[in-house]
Design a protein around this motif. Structure first.
Motif, mmCIF file in Angstrom:
data_model
loop_
_atom_site.group_PDB
_atom_site.id
_atom_site.type_symbol
_atom_site.label_atom_id
_atom_site.label_comp_id
_atom_site.label_asym_id
_atom_site.label_seq_id
_atom_site.Cartn_x
_atom_site.Cartn_y
_atom_site.Cartn_z
ATOM 1 N N SER A 129 -1.657 -2.494 2.055
ATOM 2 C CA SER A 129 -0.609 -1.845 1.264
ATOM 3 C C SER A 129 -1.204 -0.974 0.173
ATOM 4 N N ASN A 130 -2.242 -1.465 -0.484
ATOM 5 C CA ASN A 130 -2.876 -0.672 -1.544
ATOM 6 C C ASN A 130 -3.577 0.561 -0.991
ATOM 7 N N TYR A 190 -1.935 -12.718 3.699
ATOM 8 C CA TYR A 190 -1.621 -12.003 2.462
ATOM 9 C C TYR A 190 -2.747 -11.108 1.965
ATOM 10 N N TYR A 194 -2.189 -7.207 1.433
ATOM 11 C CA TYR A 194 -2.380 -6.655 0.084
ATOM 12 C C TYR A 194 -3.316 -5.445 0.118
ATOM 13 N N TRP A 213 1.927 -5.443 -4.822
ATOM 14 C CA TRP A 213 1.600 -6.837 -4.561
ATOM 15 C C TRP A 213 1.829 -7.253 -3.115
ATOM 16 N N LEU A 214 2.778 -6.583 -2.439
ATOM 17 C CA LEU A 214 3.058 -6.967 -1.052
ATOM 18 C C LEU A 214 3.258 -5.739 -0.181
#
Length: 303
Positions: free
Chosen positions: A37-38, A30, A34, A52-53
Protein backbone atom coordinates in the motif's frame (compact mmCIF):
# COMPACT_ATOMS: atom_id res chain seq x y z
CA UNK A 1 -28.37 -33.02 34.01
CA UNK A 2 -27.17 -33.90 30.54
CA UNK A 3 -23.62 -32.74 29.88
CA UNK A 4 -23.00 -30.80 26.67
CA UNK A 5 -19.98 -32.07 24.76
CA UNK A 6 -18.19 -30.83 21.68
CA UNK A 7 -18.43 -33.46 19.00
CA UNK A 8 -16.46 -33.90 15.82
CA UNK A 9 -17.82 -31.56 13.19
CA UNK A 10 -19.29 -29.21 15.77
CA UNK A 11 -20.00 -25.69 14.46
CA UNK A 12 -18.31 -24.28 17.57
CA UNK A 13 -15.06 -26.07 16.71
CA UNK A 14 -15.27 -24.85 13.10
CA UNK A 15 -15.75 -21.25 14.25
CA UNK A 16 -12.80 -21.45 16.65
CA UNK A 17 -10.51 -23.02 14.03
CA UNK A 18 -11.44 -20.60 11.25
CA UNK A 19 -11.15 -17.63 13.61
CA UNK A 20 -7.68 -18.70 14.70
CA UNK A 21 -6.56 -19.35 11.11
CA UNK A 22 -7.98 -15.99 10.04
CA UNK A 23 -6.07 -14.14 12.77
CA UNK A 24 -2.82 -15.91 11.86
CA UNK A 25 -3.39 -15.11 8.17
CA UNK A 26 -4.01 -11.43 8.91
CA UNK A 27 -0.92 -11.16 11.10
CA UNK A 28 1.14 -12.81 8.35
CA UNK A 29 -0.27 -10.78 5.47
CA UNK A 30 -0.38 -7.37 7.15
CA UNK A 31 3.33 -6.46 6.70
CA UNK A 32 3.11 -7.30 3.00
CA UNK A 33 -0.15 -5.33 2.57
CA UNK A 34 1.37 -2.41 4.47
CA UNK A 35 4.45 -2.27 2.24
CA UNK A 36 2.42 -2.77 -0.95
CA UNK A 37 0.00 0.00 0.00
CA UNK A 38 2.80 2.42 0.83
CA UNK A 39 4.56 1.68 -2.46
CA UNK A 40 1.59 2.81 -4.57
CA UNK A 41 0.08 5.49 -2.34
CA UNK A 42 0.47 9.23 -2.75
CA UNK A 43 4.03 10.11 -1.62
CA UNK A 44 2.74 12.89 0.65
CA UNK A 45 0.49 10.41 2.48
CA UNK A 46 3.42 8.01 2.85
CA UNK A 47 5.65 10.75 4.23
CA UNK A 48 2.92 11.65 6.73
CA UNK A 49 2.72 7.99 7.90
CA UNK A 50 -1.02 7.98 7.29
CA UNK A 51 -1.11 4.74 5.27
CA UNK A 52 -1.82 1.80 7.56
CA UNK A 53 -3.82 -0.67 5.48
CA UNK A 54 -5.25 0.44 2.14
CA UNK A 55 -3.53 2.84 -0.28
CA UNK A 56 -4.31 6.52 -0.04
CA UNK A 57 -4.21 8.14 -3.42
CA UNK A 58 -2.41 6.43 -6.27
CA UNK A 59 1.09 7.13 -7.50
CA UNK A 60 3.61 5.03 -9.44
CA UNK A 61 6.39 7.61 -9.51
CA UNK A 62 8.54 5.56 -7.17
CA UNK A 63 8.19 2.54 -9.49
CA UNK A 64 9.16 4.74 -12.43
CA UNK A 65 12.28 5.83 -10.56
CA UNK A 66 13.18 2.26 -9.63
CA UNK A 67 12.70 0.72 -13.08
CA UNK A 68 14.46 3.60 -14.80
CA UNK A 69 17.55 3.11 -12.65
CA UNK A 70 20.35 1.11 -14.32
CA UNK A 71 21.73 0.23 -10.87
CA UNK A 72 18.69 -1.64 -9.64
CA UNK A 73 18.11 -3.39 -12.97
CA UNK A 74 21.70 -4.63 -12.95
CA UNK A 75 21.30 -5.74 -9.32
CA UNK A 76 18.09 -7.59 -10.18
CA UNK A 77 19.70 -9.50 -13.05
CA UNK A 78 22.70 -10.27 -10.84
CA UNK A 79 20.38 -11.84 -8.29
CA UNK A 80 18.67 -13.90 -10.98
CA UNK A 81 22.03 -15.02 -12.40
CA UNK A 82 23.50 -16.14 -9.06
CA UNK A 83 20.24 -17.71 -7.90
CA UNK A 84 19.78 -19.84 -11.03
CA UNK A 85 23.45 -20.85 -11.34
CA UNK A 86 24.06 -21.68 -7.66
CA UNK A 87 20.72 -23.46 -7.28
CA UNK A 88 21.38 -25.66 -10.31
CA UNK A 89 24.90 -26.58 -9.19
CA UNK A 90 23.99 -27.03 -5.53
CA UNK A 91 20.98 -29.28 -6.18
CA UNK A 92 22.91 -31.40 -8.70
CA UNK A 93 25.78 -31.77 -6.24
CA UNK A 94 23.41 -32.68 -3.40
CA UNK A 95 21.63 -35.38 -5.42
CA UNK A 96 24.90 -36.89 -6.68
CA UNK A 97 26.46 -36.91 -3.21
CA UNK A 98 23.24 -38.17 -1.63
CA UNK A 99 23.08 -41.01 -4.15
CA UNK A 100 26.66 -42.05 -3.41
CA UNK A 101 26.14 -41.94 0.35
CA UNK A 102 22.90 -43.93 0.10
CA UNK A 103 24.73 -46.99 -1.31
CA UNK A 104 25.16 -49.49 1.52
CA UNK A 105 28.19 -51.07 -0.13
CA UNK A 106 30.18 -47.84 -0.25
CA UNK A 107 33.52 -48.04 1.55
CA UNK A 108 33.76 -45.85 4.70
CA UNK A 109 30.21 -44.62 4.08
CA UNK A 110 29.36 -44.13 7.77
CA UNK A 111 32.66 -42.40 8.48
CA UNK A 112 32.20 -40.02 5.55
CA UNK A 113 28.67 -39.15 6.71
CA UNK A 114 29.92 -38.40 10.23
CA UNK A 115 32.84 -36.39 8.84
CA UNK A 116 30.70 -34.14 6.65
CA UNK A 117 28.15 -33.62 9.44
CA UNK A 118 30.72 -32.14 11.83
CA UNK A 119 30.66 -28.66 10.17
CA UNK A 120 26.88 -28.61 10.64
CA UNK A 121 27.43 -28.32 14.40
CA UNK A 122 30.88 -26.71 14.63
CA UNK A 123 31.75 -23.81 12.35
CA UNK A 124 35.18 -22.16 12.27
CA UNK A 125 33.62 -18.76 11.64
CA UNK A 126 34.10 -15.92 9.22
CA UNK A 127 37.82 -15.21 9.71
CA UNK A 128 39.11 -18.71 8.78
CA UNK A 129 36.75 -18.75 5.81
CA UNK A 130 38.07 -15.37 4.66
CA UNK A 131 41.68 -16.53 5.05
CA UNK A 132 40.99 -19.65 2.98
CA UNK A 133 39.22 -17.70 0.24
CA UNK A 134 42.07 -15.18 0.14
CA UNK A 135 44.86 -17.79 0.03
CA UNK A 136 43.11 -19.70 -2.74
CA UNK A 137 43.19 -16.53 -4.83
CA UNK A 138 39.40 -16.23 -5.02
CA UNK A 139 39.07 -12.91 -3.20
CA UNK A 140 37.37 -10.29 -5.40
CA UNK A 141 36.35 -12.97 -7.91
CA UNK A 142 33.00 -14.58 -8.62
CA UNK A 143 34.44 -17.93 -7.49
CA UNK A 144 34.41 -16.67 -3.90
CA UNK A 145 30.62 -16.45 -4.16
CA UNK A 146 29.84 -19.49 -6.31
CA UNK A 147 32.13 -22.29 -5.11
CA UNK A 148 31.37 -22.16 -1.33
CA UNK A 149 27.65 -21.93 -2.08
CA UNK A 150 27.28 -25.05 -4.20
CA UNK A 151 28.04 -27.40 -1.30
CA UNK A 152 25.34 -27.66 1.36
CA UNK A 153 25.71 -30.43 3.93
CA UNK A 154 22.08 -30.14 4.93
CA UNK A 155 20.97 -30.58 1.32
CA UNK A 156 23.21 -33.64 0.94
CA UNK A 157 21.82 -35.26 4.08
CA UNK A 158 18.25 -34.51 3.04
CA UNK A 159 18.84 -35.91 -0.46
CA UNK A 160 20.52 -39.02 0.95
CA UNK A 161 17.63 -39.62 3.35
CA UNK A 162 15.08 -39.32 0.56
CA UNK A 163 16.98 -41.57 -1.86
CA UNK A 164 17.17 -44.33 0.76
CA UNK A 165 13.35 -44.49 0.68
CA UNK A 166 13.45 -45.65 -2.96
CA UNK A 167 13.18 -49.43 -3.55
CA UNK A 168 16.68 -50.96 -3.91
CA UNK A 169 15.25 -53.32 -6.54
CA UNK A 170 15.19 -50.47 -9.06
CA UNK A 171 18.94 -49.99 -8.92
CA UNK A 172 19.58 -53.73 -8.84
CA UNK A 173 17.45 -54.30 -11.95
CA UNK A 174 19.20 -51.48 -13.80
CA UNK A 175 22.61 -52.83 -12.85
CA UNK A 176 21.63 -56.30 -14.10
CA UNK A 177 20.71 -54.68 -17.41
CA UNK A 178 24.23 -53.28 -17.62
CA UNK A 179 23.67 -49.69 -16.42
CA UNK A 180 26.50 -47.95 -14.59
CA UNK A 181 26.15 -45.54 -11.68
CA UNK A 182 25.83 -42.44 -13.86
CA UNK A 183 23.11 -44.06 -15.98
CA UNK A 184 21.24 -45.17 -12.87
CA UNK A 185 21.56 -41.70 -11.37
CA UNK A 186 20.38 -39.68 -14.37
CA UNK A 187 17.81 -42.09 -15.85
CA UNK A 188 16.27 -43.61 -12.70
CA UNK A 189 17.11 -41.60 -9.59
CA UNK A 190 16.62 -38.07 -10.91
CA UNK A 191 13.08 -38.69 -12.29
CA UNK A 192 12.02 -40.31 -8.99
CA UNK A 193 13.31 -37.59 -6.69
CA UNK A 194 11.47 -34.60 -8.17
CA UNK A 195 9.80 -33.74 -4.83
CA UNK A 196 13.10 -33.50 -2.97
CA UNK A 197 14.68 -31.63 -5.89
CA UNK A 198 11.92 -29.04 -5.58
CA UNK A 199 12.55 -28.77 -1.83
CA UNK A 200 16.30 -28.36 -2.24
CA UNK A 201 15.85 -25.90 -5.09
CA UNK A 202 13.44 -23.80 -3.04
CA UNK A 203 15.69 -23.78 0.04
CA UNK A 204 18.76 -22.94 -2.00
CA UNK A 205 17.10 -20.33 -4.21
CA UNK A 206 15.65 -18.49 -1.22
CA UNK A 207 19.00 -18.49 0.53
CA UNK A 208 20.87 -17.19 -2.52
CA UNK A 209 18.20 -14.62 -3.38
CA UNK A 210 18.31 -13.18 0.14
CA UNK A 211 22.11 -13.26 0.51
CA UNK A 212 24.24 -10.13 0.56
CA UNK A 213 26.88 -10.51 3.29
CA UNK A 214 29.28 -12.66 1.26
CA UNK A 215 29.15 -10.14 -1.57
CA UNK A 216 30.09 -7.34 0.81
CA UNK A 217 33.01 -9.35 2.27
CA UNK A 218 34.41 -11.18 -0.76
CA UNK A 219 33.49 -8.90 -3.67
CA UNK A 220 34.07 -5.29 -2.50
CA UNK A 221 35.88 -4.07 -5.65
CA UNK A 222 33.13 -5.10 -8.05
CA UNK A 223 29.87 -3.46 -6.95
CA UNK A 224 28.50 -4.00 -10.46
CA UNK A 225 28.15 -7.69 -9.50
CA UNK A 226 26.31 -7.02 -6.25
CA UNK A 227 22.78 -8.53 -6.03
CA UNK A 228 19.46 -6.92 -5.28
CA UNK A 229 19.69 -7.62 -1.56
CA UNK A 230 23.00 -5.77 -1.40
CA UNK A 231 21.25 -2.88 -3.08
CA UNK A 232 18.60 -3.03 -0.34
CA UNK A 233 21.28 -2.92 2.34
CA UNK A 234 22.87 0.15 0.77
CA UNK A 235 19.57 1.94 0.37
CA UNK A 236 17.64 0.92 3.50
CA UNK A 237 20.24 0.23 6.18
CA UNK A 238 23.00 2.55 5.06
CA UNK A 239 20.43 5.21 4.16
CA UNK A 240 21.74 6.01 0.69
CA UNK A 241 18.62 5.42 -1.39
CA UNK A 242 19.24 8.01 -4.07
CA UNK A 243 22.91 7.12 -4.35
CA UNK A 244 22.16 3.40 -4.51
CA UNK A 245 19.63 3.98 -7.25
CA UNK A 246 22.09 6.05 -9.22
CA UNK A 247 19.34 8.63 -9.66
CA UNK A 248 19.42 12.15 -8.30
CA UNK A 249 15.81 12.92 -7.55
CA UNK A 250 16.54 16.61 -7.38
CA UNK A 251 17.44 16.71 -11.07
CA UNK A 252 13.86 15.97 -12.09
CA UNK A 253 12.49 19.38 -13.20
CA UNK A 254 8.95 18.46 -12.20
CA UNK A 255 9.93 17.43 -8.69
CA UNK A 256 12.41 20.25 -8.26
CA UNK A 257 9.49 22.66 -7.92
CA UNK A 258 8.25 20.81 -4.88
CA UNK A 259 10.90 19.92 -2.30
CA UNK A 260 8.35 18.16 -0.16
CA UNK A 261 7.51 15.83 -3.05
CA UNK A 262 11.22 15.10 -3.51
CA UNK A 263 11.58 14.01 0.10
CA UNK A 264 8.30 12.10 0.00
CA UNK A 265 9.27 10.02 -3.05
CA UNK A 266 12.69 9.40 -1.54
CA UNK A 267 11.00 7.91 1.52
CA UNK A 268 8.57 5.89 -0.59
CA UNK A 269 11.34 4.28 -2.65
CA UNK A 270 12.24 1.86 0.15
CA UNK A 271 8.78 0.28 0.04
CA UNK A 272 8.95 0.02 -3.73
CA UNK A 273 12.35 -1.67 -3.71
CA UNK A 274 11.17 -4.18 -1.09
CA UNK A 275 8.21 -5.05 -3.31
CA UNK A 276 10.44 -5.50 -6.35
CA UNK A 277 12.72 -7.82 -4.34
CA UNK A 278 9.85 -9.86 -2.85
CA UNK A 279 7.52 -10.39 -5.81
CA UNK A 280 9.66 -12.95 -7.73
CA UNK A 281 9.75 -15.32 -4.75
CA UNK A 282 6.05 -14.87 -4.04
CA UNK A 283 5.17 -15.59 -7.67
CA UNK A 284 7.32 -18.74 -7.93
CA UNK A 285 6.42 -20.38 -4.62
CA UNK A 286 2.86 -21.56 -5.56
CA UNK A 287 4.28 -23.64 -8.41
CA UNK A 288 6.57 -25.66 -6.10
CA UNK A 289 4.38 -25.74 -2.99
CA UNK A 290 3.00 -29.25 -3.55
CA UNK A 291 6.47 -30.68 -4.11
CA UNK A 292 7.77 -28.74 -1.12
CA UNK A 293 5.25 -30.29 1.30
CA UNK A 294 5.53 -33.80 -0.12
CA UNK A 295 9.31 -33.81 -0.30
CA UNK A 296 9.84 -32.28 3.13
CA UNK A 297 7.63 -34.91 4.79
CA UNK A 298 8.99 -37.94 2.94
CA UNK A 299 12.57 -36.82 3.29
CA UNK A 300 12.32 -36.31 7.04
CA UNK A 301 10.27 -39.25 8.27
CA UNK A 302 12.35 -42.20 7.14
CA UNK A 303 16.08 -42.78 7.50
Amino acid sequence: MKRKTIRQGSPIVDVVIYTFIGIVALVTLYPFIYIASNSISDPIEVAANSVWLFPKGLSFKSYEKVFSSPSILRSFFNSVFFTVLITLLSVTNAIMAGYALSKKGMVFRRGIVIFIMIPMFFSAGMIPSFVIINRLGMFNTLWAIILPSIVSIWNIILARTYITTLPPALREAARIDGANDFQILFTIIFPLVKPIIAVLALYTALGVWNSWFNFMIYLPKYPEWHPLQMFLVKSLIWGNMSGALGVDIATDPELLRNKMMIAAIGGQLKYTVIMVASLPVIMIYPFVQKYFIQGALLGSLKE
